[in-house]
Motif scaffolding. Structure first.
Motif, PDB file in Angstrom:
ATOM      1  N   LEU A   1       6.552  -4.217  -1.920  1.00 29.87           N
ATOM      2  CA  LEU A   1       6.154  -5.058  -0.797  1.00 29.87           C
ATOM      3  C   LEU A   1       6.949  -6.358  -0.893  1.00 29.87           C
ATOM      4  CD1 LEU A   1       4.356  -5.834   1.620  1.00 29.87           C
ATOM      5  CD2 LEU A   1       2.622  -6.583  -0.022  1.00 29.87           C
ATOM      6  N   ALA A   2       7.974  -6.480  -0.054  1.00 29.88           N
ATOM      7  CA  ALA A   2       8.895  -7.623  -0.138  1.00 29.88           C
ATOM      8  C   ALA A   2       8.332  -8.818   0.615  1.00 29.88           C
ATOM      9  CB  ALA A   2      10.269  -7.236   0.387  1.00 29.88           C
ATOM     10  N   ASN A   3       7.112  -9.194   0.242  1.00 33.99           N
ATOM     11  CA  ASN A   3       6.438 -10.346   0.813  1.00 33.99           C
ATOM     12  C   ASN A   3       5.302 -10.753  -0.111  1.00 33.99           C
ATOM     13  OD1 ASN A   3       7.220 -11.786   3.133  1.00 33.99           O
ATOM     14  ND2 ASN A   3       6.761 -10.040   4.463  1.00 33.99           N
ATOM     15  N   GLN A   4       4.842 -11.985   0.046  1.00 34.82           N
ATOM     16  CA  GLN A   4       3.661 -12.471  -0.655  1.00 34.82           C
ATOM     17  C   GLN A   4       2.428 -11.868   0.005  1.00 34.82           C
ATOM     18  OE1 GLN A   4       2.928 -15.338  -3.126  1.00 34.82           O
ATOM     19  NE2 GLN A   4       1.041 -14.135  -2.986  1.00 34.82           N
ATOM     20  N   PRO A   5       1.594 -11.098  -0.732  1.00 33.80           N
ATOM     21  CA  PRO A   5       0.385 -10.531  -0.127  1.00 33.80           C
ATOM     22  C   PRO A   5      -0.614 -11.630   0.242  1.00 33.80           C
ATOM     23  CG  PRO A   5       0.938  -9.427  -2.190  1.00 33.80           C
ATOM     24  CD  PRO A   5       1.770 -10.661  -2.119  1.00 33.80           C
ATOM     25  N   ILE A   6      -1.126 -11.546   1.444  1.00 36.72           N
ATOM     26  CA  ILE A   6      -2.114 -12.501   1.959  1.00 36.72           C
ATOM     27  C   ILE A   6      -3.222 -11.707   2.637  1.00 36.72           C
ATOM     28  CG2 ILE A   6      -2.505 -14.455   3.531  1.00 36.72           C
ATOM     29  CD1 ILE A   6      -0.658 -15.222   1.297  1.00 36.72           C
ATOM     30  N   GLY A   7      -4.453 -12.214   2.585  1.00 36.99           N
ATOM     31  CA  GLY A   7      -5.547 -11.598   3.320  1.00 36.99           C
ATOM     32  C   GLY A   7      -5.839 -10.185   2.863  1.00 36.99           C
ATOM     33  N   GLN A   8      -6.000  -9.288   3.835  1.00 38.89           N
ATOM     34  CA  GLN A   8      -6.384  -7.907   3.532  1.00 38.89           C
ATOM     35  C   GLN A   8      -5.404  -7.235   2.582  1.00 38.89           C
ATOM     36  OE1 GLN A   8      -5.636  -4.770   6.291  1.00 38.89           O
ATOM     37  NE2 GLN A   8      -7.693  -3.900   6.077  1.00 38.89           N
ATOM     38  N   ALA A   9      -4.132  -7.645   2.625  1.00 34.19           N
ATOM     39  CA  ALA A   9      -3.117  -6.988   1.804  1.00 34.19           C
ATOM     40  C   ALA A   9      -3.467  -7.019   0.327  1.00 34.19           C
ATOM     41  CB  ALA A   9      -1.760  -7.649   2.037  1.00 34.19           C
ATOM     42  N   VAL A  10      -4.086  -8.103  -0.138  1.00 40.37           N
ATOM     43  CA  VAL A  10      -4.409  -8.220  -1.556  1.00 40.37           C
ATOM     44  C   VAL A  10      -5.357  -7.106  -1.978  1.00 40.37           C
ATOM     45  CG1 VAL A  10      -5.409  -9.685  -3.344  1.00 40.37           C
ATOM     46  CG2 VAL A  10      -4.006 -10.709  -1.532  1.00 40.37           C
ATOM     47  N   GLY A  11      -6.433  -6.932  -1.212  1.00 41.75           N
ATOM     48  CA  GLY A  11      -7.382  -5.882  -1.538  1.00 41.75           C
ATOM     49  C   GLY A  11      -6.781  -4.494  -1.434  1.00 41.75           C
ATOM     50  N   VAL A  12      -5.933  -4.277  -0.434  1.00 41.08           N
ATOM     51  CA  VAL A  12      -5.299  -2.970  -0.266  1.00 41.08           C
ATOM     52  C   VAL A  12      -4.452  -2.630  -1.488  1.00 41.08           C
ATOM     53  CG1 VAL A  12      -3.578  -1.698   1.079  1.00 41.08           C
ATOM     54  CG2 VAL A  12      -5.335  -3.032   2.251  1.00 41.08           C
ATOM     55  N   LEU A  13      -3.719  -3.620  -1.999  1.00 36.67           N
ATOM     56  CA  LEU A  13      -2.875  -3.373  -3.166  1.00 36.67           C
ATOM     57  C   LEU A  13      -3.702  -2.931  -4.364  1.00 36.67           C
ATOM     58  CD1 LEU A  13      -0.378  -6.391  -3.041  1.00 36.67           C
ATOM     59  CD2 LEU A  13       0.044  -4.036  -2.354  1.00 36.67           C
ATOM     60  N   PHE A  14      -4.753  -3.671  -4.671  1.00 35.65           N
ATOM     61  CA  PHE A  14      -5.541  -3.334  -5.856  1.00 35.65           C
ATOM     62  C   PHE A  14      -6.336  -2.044  -5.666  1.00 35.65           C
ATOM     63  CE2 PHE A  14      -4.631  -7.808  -6.749  1.00 35.65           C
ATOM     64  CZ  PHE A  14      -4.200  -7.695  -8.067  1.00 35.65           C
ATOM     65  N   ASP A  15      -6.798  -1.767  -4.452  1.00 37.97           N
ATOM     66  CA  ASP A  15      -7.444  -0.483  -4.195  1.00 37.97           C
ATOM     67  C   ASP A  15      -6.472   0.665  -4.438  1.00 37.97           C
ATOM     68  OD1 ASP A  15      -9.835  -1.674  -3.562  1.00 37.97           O
ATOM     69  OD2 ASP A  15      -9.567  -1.511  -1.381  1.00 37.97           O
ATOM     70  N   ALA A  16      -5.222   0.498  -3.982  1.00 33.81           N
ATOM     71  CA  ALA A  16      -4.229   1.565  -4.143  1.00 33.81           C
ATOM     72  C   ALA A  16      -3.914   1.816  -5.610  1.00 33.81           C
ATOM     73  CB  ALA A  16      -2.952   1.206  -3.380  1.00 33.81           C
ATOM     74  N   LEU A  17      -3.811   0.743  -6.393  1.00 36.57           N
ATOM     75  CA  LEU A  17      -3.501   0.893  -7.814  1.00 36.57           C
ATOM     76  C   LEU A  17      -4.567   1.707  -8.535  1.00 36.57           C
ATOM     77  CD1 LEU A  17      -2.301  -2.749  -8.580  1.00 36.57           C
ATOM     78  CD2 LEU A  17      -0.856  -0.704  -8.478  1.00 36.57           C
ATOM     79  N   SER A  18      -5.812   1.615  -8.080  1.00 34.99           N
ATOM     80  CA  SER A  18      -6.928   2.319  -8.720  1.00 34.99           C
ATOM     81  C   SER A  18      -7.244   3.650  -8.055  1.00 34.99           C
ATOM     82  CB  SER A  18      -8.175   1.428  -8.693  1.00 34.99           C
ATOM     83  OG  SER A  18      -7.969   0.232  -9.420  1.00 34.99           O
ATOM     84  N   SER A  19      -6.481   4.033  -7.046  1.00 37.34           N
ATOM     85  CA  SER A  19      -6.738   5.290  -6.345  1.00 37.34           C
ATOM     86  C   SER A  19      -6.264   6.476  -7.172  1.00 37.34           C
ATOM     87  CB  SER A  19      -6.018   5.291  -4.988  1.00 37.34           C
ATOM     88  OG  SER A  19      -4.609   5.341  -5.186  1.00 37.34           O
ATOM     89  N   ASP A  20      -6.628   7.673  -6.731  1.00 35.13           N
ATOM     90  CA  ASP A  20      -6.178   8.879  -7.435  1.00 35.13           C
ATOM     91  C   ASP A  20      -4.663   8.989  -7.442  1.00 35.13           C
ATOM     92  OD1 ASP A  20      -8.794   9.574  -7.939  1.00 35.13           O
ATOM     93  OD2 ASP A  20      -8.953  10.934  -6.217  1.00 35.13           O
ATOM     94  N   ALA A  21      -4.020   8.529  -6.355  1.00 37.08           N
ATOM     95  CA  ALA A  21      -2.560   8.609  -6.289  1.00 37.08           C
ATOM     96  C   ALA A  21      -1.899   7.635  -7.254  1.00 37.08           C
ATOM     97  CB  ALA A  21      -2.088   8.328  -4.864  1.00 37.08           C
TER      98      ALA A  21
END
Length: 438
Positions: A129-149
């Motif tokens: 993600l070639a940007n600073q995560p702001i708002g919803q993006a922060v939660g999406v990133l950490f949710d994805a890291l902990s997902s099955d994928a």
């Protein structure tokens, strides 16, 4: 993949559901009144661009040129110890990500949380993600890291305020051991876009990332495409290397962790390769280009930039070069004056932010194969929403109903005008369709 994992060939995206999805018959590019058709069955319809089965204007991708461009950049990267993380926002087309990944892409780059979501949906295993995560993006990133994928995810940070958002995200949803959020400190220039303006600011950001559980300092990056010339680009890239060296000397990077150095690279990928090649950091370096436009190239700005690269670079390069794979075809609707034709193409169909489209080919009405060069003296002077003003020699034979093929500038802002682009062979027979997700 662990924080210190070495580069790997990514598994291809999951495209089965996409190819089986039925296109709405009203999709731009499909024949009016067409029966519903699965995306993966478009190539079996037997359509030909010049048989009047398909409506014009029409955006097409030349399969042989796509394949050659993808192979060229893959070979160029391998020859020069570079990695490619193509910017997915150029095409927003998972089918094209698949091609790039199969040709060795290290990651797919995105710019927004929506674009990140597209990559997650189709199973891209490493995302930058070639940007600073702001708002919803922060939660999406950490949710994805902990997902099955559990994809490997990189993002940018250029300020302590920005990192604090990531710190809060890591506290709320700690990522699993071995899969932290990998952070690249972004270096910027005065009066430019995002990015730390000073060495001390960049190191402060790096220090906070390095000491935060759930985050990993992965490296340093910049976007050099806004700079005016190669001298400015070289100086900027050297600042990235200088910052990485200072961080390494300070012990901010893990002892066994390769450091990522990354830059945009569509116009200046030779400069990125040359300046990063000289980075001596006492540890492995992953030199990552984020070029996105190489796959389709263009007929204006990137074509000119590539000519400079060919004439100036000291890097190794494969035989051949990049060529324009993306064209938009339109009809001549009117020839109201001796030196003007109006065509059925406009701002709704083709990019115009980096130069007006360039007339390249013509095929007279009634002919179905063998477009030829349009010749000299033809020039687009303006676009309306649905009309193109083409200046032409007064003795031009161009007539109402003729077809004209245009080269484009800035592929990003042509792709975003089409949810479906037709893939064609060298005879302009449709052999497939590419779906975009803007």
């Amino acid at each position: 993949m662990s924080a210190g994992a070495s580069p790997m060939h990514l598994p291809p995206p999951r495209l089965d559901a996409l190819l089986e999805a039925v296109l709405d018959p009203s999709t731009k590019g499909l024949p009016v009144g067409a029966e519903p058709v699965a995306l993966g069955a478009v190539g079996a319809k037997g359509w030909q661009v010049f048989s009047d089965e398909l409506p014009l204007p029409l955006a097409v991708l030349k399969e042989d040129v796509l394949a050659a461009n993808s192979a060229y950049m893959s070979q160029f990267a391998a020859m020069n110890d570079l990695l490619i993380a193509p910017h997915g926002k150029t095409t927003m087309a998972p089918q094209l990500y698949d091609r790039q990944i199969r040709d060795g892409a290290w990651a797919i780059t995105v710019a927004t949380v929506q674009q990140l979501g597209v990559c997650l949906r189709f199973g891209v295993a490493r995302i930058l993600l070639a940007n600073q995560p702001i708002g919803q993006a922060v939660g999406v990133l950490f949710d994805a890291l902990s997902s099955d994928a559990a994809p490997e995810i990189y993002c940018l940070a250029d300020s302590l305020d920005g990192v604090e958002l990531l710190v809060e995200g890591a506290r709320r949803r700690p990522p699993p051991p071995g899969n932290p959020l990998r952070v690249l400190v972004e270096i910027g220039v005065m009066h430019g876009r995002t990015g730390a303006r000073t060495l001390e600011t960049a190191l402060d950001v790096a220090r906070l990332v390095a000491r935060t559980p759930g985050l990993a300092l992965a490296g340093f990056e910049c976007f050099e495409g806004i700079l005016p010339d190669t001298g400015a680009v070289d100086a900027f890239l050297d600042r990235v290397v200088e910052t990485a060296r200072a961080a390494s000397d300070e012990g901010l990077l893990g002892a066994d962790t390769p450091v990522v150095l990354s830059a945009g690279g569509s116009s200046f990928f030779d400069r990125v390769g040359e300046r990063f090649a000289e980075a001596a950091l006492g540890r492995p370096v992953l030199k990552v280009l984020r070029s996105g436009c190489y796959l389709t190239h263009d007929s204006i700005g990137y074509a000119k930039a590539f000519e400079r690269i060919l004439s100036e670079t000291t890097l190794e390069r494969p035989e051949g070069g990049l060529r324009a794979a993306l064209e938009v075809w339109a009809h001549v609707q009117s020839r109201p004056e001796p030196d003007v034709a109006i065509l059925s193409l406009g701002k709704r169909d083709v990019s115009h932010d980096a130069g007006l489209p360039v007339p390249l080919f013509v095929l007279p009405r009634g002919e179905t194969a063998g477009p030829r060069s349009i010749g000299e003296g033809y020039r687009v002077t303006a676009l309306n929403d649905q009309h193109c003003y083409l200046a032409l020699p007064p003795d031009s034979p161009l007539a109402v109903g003729d077809r004209v093929g245009f080269g484009i500038g800035h592929p990003c802002t042509t792709f975003d005008k089409w949810t479906l682009l037709m893939v064609v062979d060298s005879d302009y027979r449709v052999i497939g369709g590419v779906r975009t997700f803007f």
